[in-house]
Design a protein around this motif. Structure first.
Motif, PDB file in Angstrom:
ATOM      1  N   THR A  76       0.883  -1.171   0.000  1.00 27.46           N
ATOM      2  CA  THR A  76       0.000   0.000   0.000  1.00 27.46           C
ATOM      3  C   THR A  76       0.922   1.222   0.000  1.00 27.46           C
ATOM      4  OG1 THR A  76      -1.634  -1.215   1.305  1.00 27.46           O
ATOM      5  CG2 THR A  76      -1.861   1.170   1.248  1.00 27.46           C
ATOM      6  N   VAL A  77       0.598   2.186  -0.859  1.00 28.86           N
ATOM      7  CA  VAL A  77       1.538   3.295  -1.080  1.00 28.86           C
ATOM      8  C   VAL A  77       1.721   4.200   0.137  1.00 28.86           C
ATOM      9  CG1 VAL A  77       1.186   3.347  -3.584  1.00 28.86           C
ATOM     10  CG2 VAL A  77      -0.280   4.740  -2.084  1.00 28.86           C
ATOM     11  N   LYS A  78       2.772   5.009   0.058  1.00 32.04           N
ATOM     12  CA  LYS A  78       3.151   5.920   1.146  1.00 32.04           C
ATOM     13  C   LYS A  78       1.968   6.793   1.584  1.00 32.04           C
ATOM     14  CE  LYS A  78       6.417   9.618   2.011  1.00 32.04           C
ATOM     15  NZ  LYS A  78       7.329  10.534   1.346  1.00 32.04           N
ATOM     16  N   GLY A  79       1.815   6.925   2.896  1.00 32.14           N
ATOM     17  CA  GLY A  79       0.757   7.763   3.464  1.00 32.14           C
ATOM     18  C   GLY A  79      -0.558   7.032   3.658  1.00 32.14           C
ATOM     19  N   ASP A  80      -0.624   5.792   3.171  1.00 34.96           N
ATOM     20  CA  ASP A  80      -1.882   5.034   3.193  1.00 34.96           C
ATOM     21  C   ASP A  80      -1.726   3.795   4.074  1.00 34.96           C
ATOM     22  OD1 ASP A  80      -4.302   3.708   2.496  1.00 34.96           O
ATOM     23  OD2 ASP A  80      -4.272   4.688   0.548  1.00 34.96           O
ATOM     24  N   LEU A  81      -2.660   3.653   5.046  1.00 35.57           N
ATOM     25  CA  LEU A  81      -2.533   2.551   6.011  1.00 35.57           C
ATOM     26  C   LEU A  81      -3.540   1.424   5.767  1.00 35.57           C
ATOM     27  CD1 LEU A  81      -2.180   4.787   9.221  1.00 35.57           C
ATOM     28  CD2 LEU A  81      -0.364   3.948   7.713  1.00 35.57           C
ATOM     29  N   ASP A 108       2.063   1.983   3.814  1.00 39.68           N
ATOM     30  CA  ASP A 108       2.855   3.225   3.914  1.00 39.68           C
ATOM     31  C   ASP A 108       4.229   3.051   3.237  1.00 39.68           C
ATOM     32  OD1 ASP A 108       3.489   5.794   4.691  1.00 39.68           O
ATOM     33  OD2 ASP A 108       3.971   5.270   6.762  1.00 39.68           O
ATOM     34  N   VAL A 109       4.199   2.471   2.047  1.00 37.56           N
ATOM     35  CA  VAL A 109       5.455   2.095   1.380  1.00 37.56           C
ATOM     36  C   VAL A 109       5.924   3.199   0.412  1.00 37.56           C
ATOM     37  CG1 VAL A 109       6.616   0.342  -0.017  1.00 37.56           C
ATOM     38  CG2 VAL A 109       4.736  -0.328   1.484  1.00 37.56           C
ATOM     39  N   PRO A 110       7.093   3.803   0.660  1.00 40.89           N
ATOM     40  CA  PRO A 110       7.611   4.813  -0.268  1.00 40.89           C
ATOM     41  C   PRO A 110       8.249   4.172  -1.504  1.00 40.89           C
ATOM     42  CG  PRO A 110       9.102   4.549   1.595  1.00 40.89           C
ATOM     43  CD  PRO A 110       7.952   3.597   1.826  1.00 40.89           C
ATOM     44  N   ALA A 111       8.460   4.985  -2.531  1.00 41.12           N
ATOM     45  CA  ALA A 111       8.977   4.477  -3.814  1.00 41.12           C
ATOM     46  C   ALA A 111      10.286   3.697  -3.630  1.00 41.12           C
ATOM     47  CB  ALA A 111       9.194   5.646  -4.765  1.00 41.12           C
ATOM     48  N   ASP A 112      11.212   4.257  -2.821  1.00 44.06           N
ATOM     49  CA  ASP A 112      12.515   3.582  -2.718  1.00 44.06           C
ATOM     50  C   ASP A 112      12.400   2.195  -2.097  1.00 44.06           C
ATOM     51  OD1 ASP A 112      11.938   4.638  -0.252  1.00 44.06           O
ATOM     52  OD2 ASP A 112      13.921   5.443   0.150  1.00 44.06           O
ATOM     53  N   LEU A 127      -6.156   3.521  -1.158  1.00 43.83           N
ATOM     54  CA  LEU A 127      -7.578   3.645  -0.814  1.00 43.83           C
ATOM     55  C   LEU A 127      -8.007   5.099  -0.663  1.00 43.83           C
ATOM     56  CD1 LEU A 127      -9.874   1.459  -0.015  1.00 43.83           C
ATOM     57  CD2 LEU A 127      -7.629   0.613  -0.567  1.00 43.83           C
ATOM     58  N   LEU A 128      -7.043   5.999  -0.701  1.00 45.19           N
ATOM     59  CA  LEU A 128      -7.367   7.414  -0.477  1.00 45.19           C
ATOM     60  C   LEU A 128      -7.079   8.217  -1.742  1.00 45.19           C
ATOM     61  CD1 LEU A 128      -5.584   7.799   3.007  1.00 45.19           C
ATOM     62  CD2 LEU A 128      -8.037   7.525   2.627  1.00 45.19           C
ATOM     63  N   THR A 129      -7.948   9.158  -2.031  1.00 49.45           N
ATOM     64  CA  THR A 129      -7.674  10.021  -3.191  1.00 49.45           C
ATOM     65  C   THR A 129      -6.375  10.799  -2.963  1.00 49.45           C
ATOM     66  OG1 THR A 129      -9.275  11.499  -2.169  1.00 49.45           O
ATOM     67  CG2 THR A 129     -10.010  10.312  -4.098  1.00 49.45           C
ATOM     68  N   THR A 130      -6.065  11.067  -1.691  1.00 47.26           N
ATOM     69  CA  THR A 130      -4.846  11.828  -1.378  1.00 47.26           C
ATOM     70  C   THR A 130      -3.564  11.010  -1.552  1.00 47.26           C
ATOM     71  OG1 THR A 130      -5.243  11.266   0.915  1.00 47.26           O
ATOM     72  CG2 THR A 130      -5.891  13.474   0.223  1.00 47.26           C
ATOM     73  N   THR A 131      -3.679   9.685  -1.555  1.00 50.65           N
ATOM     74  CA  THR A 131      -2.456   8.871  -1.706  1.00 50.65           C
ATOM     75  C   THR A 131      -2.299   8.298  -3.121  1.00 50.65           C
ATOM     76  OG1 THR A 131      -3.585   6.917  -0.812  1.00 50.65           O
ATOM     77  CG2 THR A 131      -2.293   8.240   0.734  1.00 50.65           C
ATOM     78  N   MET A 132      -3.359   8.423  -3.922  1.00 47.18           N
ATOM     79  CA  MET A 132      -3.243   7.927  -5.310  1.00 47.18           C
ATOM     80  C   MET A 132      -2.027   8.513  -6.048  1.00 47.18           C
ATOM     81  SD  MET A 132      -7.186   7.996  -6.470  1.00 47.18           S
ATOM     82  CE  MET A 132      -6.906   8.024  -8.222  1.00 47.18           C
ATOM     83  N   PRO A 133      -1.738   9.815  -5.888  1.00 45.99           N
ATOM     84  CA  PRO A 133      -0.584  10.378  -6.616  1.00 45.99           C
ATOM     85  C   PRO A 133       0.742   9.690  -6.279  1.00 45.99           C
ATOM     86  CG  PRO A 133      -1.966  12.126  -5.750  1.00 45.99           C
ATOM     87  CD  PRO A 133      -2.479  10.854  -5.162  1.00 45.99           C
ATOM     88  N   GLN A 134       0.786   9.003  -5.120  1.00 46.28           N
ATOM     89  CA  GLN A 134       2.008   8.260  -4.778  1.00 46.28           C
ATOM     90  C   GLN A 134       2.310   7.173  -5.815  1.00 46.28           C
ATOM     91  OE1 GLN A 134       4.490   8.517  -2.607  1.00 46.28           O
ATOM     92  NE2 GLN A 134       3.598  10.485  -2.047  1.00 46.28           N
ATOM     93  N   MET A 135       1.225   6.657  -6.443  1.00 48.01           N
ATOM     94  CA  MET A 135       1.428   5.611  -7.459  1.00 48.01           C
ATOM     95  C   MET A 135       2.227   6.181  -8.626  1.00 48.01           C
ATOM     96  SD  MET A 135      -2.348   3.928  -7.313  1.00 48.01           S
ATOM     97  CE  MET A 135      -2.561   2.448  -6.342  1.00 48.01           C
ATOM     98  N   ALA A 136       1.896   7.416  -8.982  1.00 50.40           N
ATOM     99  CA  ALA A 136       2.626   8.082 -10.067  1.00 50.40           C
ATOM    100  C   ALA A 136       4.093   8.269  -9.665  1.00 50.40           C
ATOM    101  CB  ALA A 136       1.981   9.426 -10.378  1.00 50.40           C
TER     102      ALA A 136
END
Ligand code: B1M
Length: 212
Positions: free
Chosen positions: A98-103, A128-132, A151-160
């Motif tokens: 699950t991407v950074k900022g998302d639990l 809460d996984v960062p790109a690196d 799961l959050l609209t605010t964390t979707m950009p982390q995928m990019a």
């Protein structure tokens, strides 16, 4: 006599006996000398793929999938050492997180179970996984697919961000994204190689992307 059809069907029963039945039938097949790879393919994976199809059609829901996945995991504990002995390789390796900022991890875990059910090795990078961290896990495991949940609209950009970082790093991995707010249009926008709306479709998409 070993009955792999009954094993596949047992995974679809989803009651309190499912785990014991599935483990029992797996042990019985092993005792009968059925090759571990055949038990995996024709029993466990075949059964899980039916669970996945029924989940996609809303014929079964999250609890049934969890019961089947737990039973499959228990059977894999028994079968795993035999597969290793027989030199059976997983169909591919996937880093999942699950991407950074998302639990949120319930959906991600469900995706992991379906990926395992499809015969893939899953390296769970957690929440809460960062790109690196995605990149390091892919390098370390030799994974050819990075699968991300948000799961959050605010964390979707982390995928990019992860996709950008993967491209910049030069590692050869494909990317698969999903989660309640994620769409195919968003996947196209951020340059993901794949998108899946649910856990069963994620397993299908992962197999396709990996070429398994
Ligand atoms: Co939160 N939460 N939450 N939450 N939570 C939602 C997602 C929300 C929709 C609730 C709402 O407002 N109605 C909302 C998001 C709004 C938005 O941005 N669009 C929300 C919010 C706002 C928040 C907080 C910000 C609340 C706050 O603190 N103010 C906060 C954020 C914390 C953080 O992450 N930084 C927060 C916290 C939490 C809990 C910790 C309390 C808990 C998470 C517990 C956990 O996961 N261990 C929680 C929960 C449980 C939810 C809801 C109720 C349920 C999510 C869930 O597990 N669904 C959720 C509302 C809802 O969905 N009804 C909500 C079941 C799960 C099986 O579905 O994860 O969608 P899902 O997975 C599906 C598909 O999406 C897909 O497959 C799965 C099954 O087929 N899928 C993939 C998922 N990942 C995939 C990856 C793929 C492919 C498919 O490829 C790789």
């Amino acid at each position: 006599m070993a009955d792999l059809k009954a094993l596949a069907q047992a995974l679809n029963k989803a009651d309190r006996e499912t785990l014991n039945t599935v483990v029992g039938l797996t042990k019985a097949a092993m005792k009968d000398g059925v090759p571990a790879a055949e038990i995996l393919e024709k029993g466990l994976i075949a059964g899980m793929s039916v669970v996945g199809e029924r989940f996609k059609k809303n014929e079964v829901y999250v609890p049934e999938v969890l019961i089947a996945a737990r039973a499959m995991n228990a059977a894999m504990e028994v079968l795993g050492p035999e597969l290793v002995k027989a030199g059976v390789q997983p169909r591919g390796t996937v880093v999942l997180g699950t991407v950074k900022g998302d639990l949120h991890d319930i959906g991600k875990n469900l995706v992991g179970m379906m990926l395992k059910g499809a015969g893939l090795k899953v390296v769970d990078a957690g929440i809460d996984v960062p790109a690196d961290k995605f990149i390091a896990a892919a390098k370390e495991s030799g994974a050819t697919l990075v699968a991300m949940s948000a799961l959050l609209t605010t964390t979707m950009p982390q995928m990019a961000e992860v996709i950008k970082a993967i491209k910049a790093s030069g590692i050869k991995v494909k990317t698969l994204i999903g989660g309640a707010p994620v769409t195919q249009a968003y996947a196209d926008e951020v340059g993901a190689d794949g998108y899946a709306p649910d856990a069963a479709s994620a397993a299908d998409a992962a197999k396709k992307l990996i070429g398994a």
